[in-house]
Write a protein that holds these residues in place. Structure first.
Motif, short mmCIF file in Angstrom:
data_model
loop_
_atom_site.label_atom_id
_atom_site.label_comp_id
_atom_site.label_asym_id
_atom_site.label_seq_id
_atom_site.Cartn_x
_atom_site.Cartn_y
_atom_site.Cartn_z
N GLY A 130 35.49 44.05 32.62
CA GLY A 130 36.42 43.72 34.06
C GLY A 130 36.29 45.23 34.46
N GLY A 131 36.86 45.40 35.61
CA GLY A 131 36.94 46.78 36.44
C GLY A 131 38.21 46.46 37.43
N ILE A 132 38.22 47.80 37.75
CA ILE A 132 39.28 48.30 38.87
C ILE A 132 38.76 49.22 39.59
CG2 ILE A 132 41.67 49.01 39.18
CD1 ILE A 132 42.37 48.15 36.44
N ALA B 41 33.15 44.45 45.25
CA ALA B 41 32.14 45.12 44.27
C ALA B 41 31.93 45.00 42.91
CB ALA B 41 32.43 46.80 44.69
N VAL B 42 33.33 44.71 42.54
CA VAL B 42 33.46 44.59 40.94
C VAL B 42 33.03 43.15 40.68
CG1 VAL B 42 35.16 44.42 39.10
CG2 VAL B 42 35.36 46.21 40.85
N GLU B 43 33.43 42.30 41.47
CA GLU B 43 32.81 41.05 41.37
C GLU B 43 31.40 40.83 41.31
OE1 GLU B 43 34.61 38.49 44.11
OE2 GLU B 43 36.41 38.12 43.13
N ALA B 44 30.57 41.37 42.42
CA ALA B 44 29.19 41.79 42.14
C ALA B 44 28.73 42.12 41.11
CB ALA B 44 28.74 42.22 43.62
N GLY C 295 41.17 46.90 44.31
CA GLY C 295 40.68 45.49 43.99
C GLY C 295 40.30 45.44 42.33
N TRP C 296 40.35 44.36 41.84
CA TRP C 296 39.70 44.37 40.54
C TRP C 296 39.54 42.64 39.97
CZ3 TRP C 296 45.06 43.74 41.51
CH2 TRP C 296 45.44 42.67 41.22
N ALA C 297 38.44 42.81 39.24
CA ALA C 297 37.97 41.50 38.79
C ALA C 297 37.50 41.52 37.27
CB ALA C 297 36.56 41.07 39.44
N HIS C 298 37.29 40.38 36.61
CA HIS C 298 37.10 40.23 35.16
C HIS C 298 36.48 39.02 34.98
CE1 HIS C 298 40.71 38.33 34.19
NE2 HIS C 298 41.19 39.10 35.17
N ASN C 299 35.59 38.84 33.98
CA ASN C 299 35.06 37.67 33.63
C ASN C 299 35.56 37.26 32.22
OD1 ASN C 299 33.61 39.18 31.95
ND2 ASN C 299 31.64 38.42 32.62
#
Length: 78
Positions: free
Chosen positions: A35-37, A19-22, A46-50
């Motif tokens: 980014g987000g958690i 969800a964060v990646e999308a 989960g988390w993702a960031h660019n």
């Protein structure tokens, strides 16, 4: 870009990380860094960031010890 709203909406169909990646994919058109958690009520996270640097730390009953990542390279080497 309403990143948080996009994450919340995406959680209906995707895992927290997905969800964060999308949601971050929408920032590509303006060159933004973020980014987000995300954590669900049932404890999935989960988390993702660019960006190159985005500090994340977590502890889970499923892990023997807390995890800490300060940069994307640390996450990829884990």
């Amino acid at each position: 870009m309403m990143l948080a709203a996009r994450v919340m909406y995406a959680l209906h169909d995707l895992s927290p990380r997905e969800a964060v990646e999308a949601s971050l994919a929408h920032l590509e058109r303006i060159g933004g860094e973020a980014g987000g958690i995300a954590v669900t009520p049932d404890g999935k996270f989960g988390w993702a960031h660019n960006s190159e640097h985005f500090a994340v730390a977590y502890a889970s009953s499923g892990e023997p010890s807390p995890k800490v990542y300060l940069s994307k390279s640390e996450e990829q080497n884990a």
